[in-house]
Design an enzyme around this catalytic site. Structure first.
Site, PDB file in Angstrom:
ATOM      1  N   ASP A 115       0.810  -1.221   0.000  1.00  0.00           N
ATOM      2  CA  ASP A 115       0.000   0.000   0.000  1.00  0.00           C
ATOM      3  C   ASP A 115       0.846   1.276   0.000  1.00  0.00           C
ATOM      4  OD1 ASP A 115      -2.214  -1.748   0.288  1.00  0.00           O
ATOM      5  OD2 ASP A 115      -1.967  -1.728   2.459  1.00  0.00           O
TER       6      ASP A 115
ATOM      7  N   GLU B 100     -11.616   0.840  -3.442  1.00  0.00           N
ATOM      8  CA  GLU B 100     -10.805   1.284  -2.305  1.00  0.00           C
ATOM      9  C   GLU B 100      -9.675   2.184  -2.792  1.00  0.00           C
ATOM     10  OE1 GLU B 100      -9.317  -2.345  -0.590  1.00  0.00           O
ATOM     11  OE2 GLU B 100      -8.502  -3.035  -2.494  1.00  0.00           O
TER      12      GLU B 100
END
Length: 496
Positions: free
Chosen positions: A14, A174
Site C-alpha cells: 500500500d 478502495e
C-alpha cells in the site's frame, strides 16, 4: 536506464508518496507489526532508504488485541504548508486518524480522529480547505468513495460525508487519492481486491467533489490477465510527478513463486510504473496497461544506478529501522547490541495473537540463506519463518528433561508438528541454517563442519493464498519459556 521491479522488496504494501524540496517520501502499511508505518526517502525514485516509522509510541496506535492482518491499513502521506501528514486506519478499532510532523526525521504527533468510516483514507489540500476521503458508506447510506471537508486542526467534519464515485464496476472499491493535474481533478482508486484481479482505475472532474467521469478504458493498470507471469496483484496506486515533469504510479504488486504456481509469500511489495498524459487529458500507464518486472526508460538519468543490498547482518542493520515486533513489545525482554541480541522468553508463544518475544526482519527475495548462532538456558529459542500465528515454520533449540535438541517444527493451520530433531546432549548452543528457494525452505543445523538436514517444507503453505491475510513472511528471532534466556549472534541473511 533500466530499472527493476519491485523497487522496495518484501512486505511493504500500500505505498503512498509525496515530494518536498526535491526529495520523495514514501510510507507503507504495517498491520499488526510495531513500530508502525515504515517511512522511506529517495532522491531518484529508484533507490530508497528507510528513515524511520510514523507510529513509534503505544499511545499512537492500539495493537494489543489486534489479530494478524488487522491494525494499520493503507496509509497516505501528504505535505501542506510546511507540515507532513500521515493518515491511516486502525482496522481493528474501525477508526480513521492522522498524525503530523514538522520534522520528517523526528517524532510524529498524537492521533487526530475523523468521524468517517471506511478504510484507505486520503487527504487533499486546496485554498485553505482540507478534503478527507475513504472508501465506505456516506451519511445517506450510499457506498463508494466517500468525501467530506474537515478542520485539519481538530479532525472535525465541516460538511456531511458524501459518496462521490462508485468506481468502474469492479469489486472492493478502495484506495482513493485525489490530485489536480493540468487544471482537472483526478480521482485514483483500486478495484478487484488486493488479489489476482487487482487493478488501478480512475475518474476525473472539474471540482474536488466531482461529479467524476470514469476513464473510458478502465482499468488503467492491471496484470489480471497475464497468466504465468511472475508479477501479479497490481493495484493500489499513488501518483507522483518527478523533478523533470514526468508522471509515475507507485503501486503494490506481488511475485508468485513460479510461472504456473499462483502462490505468494513475500507479501505485497512496492512497484514503479511510468504514466503518460495524452492530449485529451486522460493518462495511460505501463506497457499497454500492465506493469513489468523491469522498464527501460529515458525518464531517469543514466547516471542513476539501482542499488540492492544483498547481505543483512546485525552489524549492518538498524534495530529501530529494519526490524519489527509483533504488536507492542515489552522492552525488558530485549537486549539488542551491535553484534548480538539477547531475548528473554515468556509463556506467550508464536501461536497466539499476542506479543511473544519476537523481533523480525522481512524476507526480501526468494533465494536466501539465513544463518544464526543460538544459545539458551531453558525453554526454546530459534528462527521462525512467520506469516501469522497459524502459519509459521520454526527451527530452534529446545531444552527438555534429557538435554538440548535442535527441532524443526511446521505450523500449518490446525496442524502443528515437530518433523525432526537432532540431539545436542548437554550442548546448549547451535548454528541454525535455513535455505530458501521459490518453492521450498530447507532446515539445517551446522555441526562438525557440515550441515545436517532436518527437513524441507513448501513455501506455499506460508502464502497468502493458504494463510489468508495481507502480510508476508518475516524472518523472526524468538524465545519462549518463563525462564528462557537466549543469545543470538553471527546472524546473516544472504540473498542470491
Amino acid at each position: 536506464m533500466r530499472y527493476n521491479n519491485p523497487i522496495i522488496k518484501g512486505f511493504y504494501p500500500d505505498p503512498s508518496i509525496c515530494k518536498v524540496d526535491g526529495t520523495y517520501y514514501l510510507v507503507c502499511s504495517s498491520f499488526q507489526y510495531f513500530p508502525g508505518v515504515p517511512l522511506f526517502e529517495s532522491k531518484d525514485l529508484i533507490n530508497w532508504r528507510q528513515i524511520g516509522h510514523c507510529l513509534t509510541r503505544k499511545s499512537q496506535i492500539q495493537l494489543g488485541t489486534v489479530n494478524s492482518s488487522g491494525g494499520v491499513f493503507a496509509p497516505t502521506i501528504r505535505y501542506n504548508n510546511g507540515r507532513f501528514y500521515m493518515i491511516t486506519t486502525n482496522d481493528t478499532t474501525r477508526q480513521n486518524f492522522y498524525i503530523w510532523t514538522d520534522n520528517i526525521y523526528g517524532e510524529w504527533s498524537e492521533p487526530i480522529y475523523v468521524d468517517q468510516g471506511g478504510i484507505d483514507p486520503d487527504l487533499y489540500f486546496e485554498d485553505g480547505k482540507t478534503f478527507f476521503m475513504s472508501n465506505g458508506t456516506d451519511d445517506n447510506g450510499i457506498g463508494g468513495i466517500v468525501q467530506c471537508e474537515i478542520d485539519i486542526e481538530t479532525g472535525g467534519k465541516l460538511t456531511p460525508s458524501r459518496s462521490v464515485w462508485q468506481g468502474s464496476g469492479g469489486r472492493y472499491l478502495e484506495s482513493p487519492h485525489l490530485f489536480k493535474v493540468y487544471g482537472r481533478y483526478y480521482l485514483l482508486a483500486a478495484e478487484g481486491g488486493t488479489e489476482y484481479g487487482h487493478m488501478v482505475t480512475y475518474a476525473r472532474g472539474d471540482s474536488p467533489s466531482g461529479p467524476f467521469e470514469a476513464y473510458p478504458k478502465n482499468p488503467v493498470l492491471t496484470n489480471r490477465n497475464l497468466g504465468g507471469y511472475e508479477l501479479q496483484g497490481v493495484g493500489h496506486g499513488d501518483l507522483i510527478q518527478d523533478h523533470e515533469g514526468n508522471w509515475w504510479l507507485f503501486h503494490l504488486g506481488f511475485r508468485q513463486i513460479g510461472r504456473w504456481l499462483p502462490y505468494h509469500h513475500l507479501g505485497r511489495e512496492v512497484f514503479l510504473t511510468p504514466v503518460t498524459f495524452g492530449e485529451d487529458g486522460w493518462f495511460t500507464a505501463g506497457d499497454k496497461g500492465t506493469s513489468l518486472t523491469s522498464f527501460e526508460t529515458d525518464r531517469i538519468f543514466n547516471t542513476v544506478i539501482q542499488q540492492e543490498k544483498k547481505i543483512f547482518t546485525f552489524e549492518n542493520t538498524d534495530w529501530n529501522l529494519d526490524w519489527c515486533y509483533l504488536r507492542h513489545p515489552v522492552a525488558e525482554q530485549y537486549l539488542l547490541e551491535l553484534d548480538k541480541a539477547k531475548l528473554k522468553g515468556t509463556e506467550v508463544t508464536l501461536d497466539v495473537p499476542a506479543s511473544p518475544t519476537f523481533i523480525g526482519i522481512r524476507q526480501k527475495d526468494f533465494y536466501v540463506t539465513i544463518s544464526c548462532d543460538v544459545s539458551l538456558t531453558n525453554g526454546e529459542a530459534g528462527i521462525t519463518l512467520y506469516m501469522d500465528e497459524h502459519h509459521h515454520y520454526d527451527l530452534a533449540i529446545r531444552k527438555d528433561e534429557n538435554g538440548y535438541k535442535v527441532i524443526e517444527r511446521l505450523n500449518i493451520g490446525d496442524i502443528k508438528s515437530i518433523e525432526n530433531e537432532v540431539d545436542l546432549g548437554s550442548e546448549n548452543h547451535a548454528t541454525l541454517v535455513i535455505r530458501a528457494s521459490p518453492e521450498r525452505y530447507s532446515f539445517f543445523t551446522h555441526a562438525d563442519g557440515k550441515d545436517i538436514l532436518l527437513g524441507t517444507a513448501h513455501t506455499k503453505y506460508l502464502s497468502s493464498e493458504v494463510a489468508g491475510g495481507f502480510t508476508g513472511v518475516i524472518i523472526g528471532l524468538y524465545a519462549y519459556g518463563e525462564d528462557s534466556l537466549a543469545e543470538f549472534s553471527k546472524f546473516k541473511c544472504e540473498y542470491v
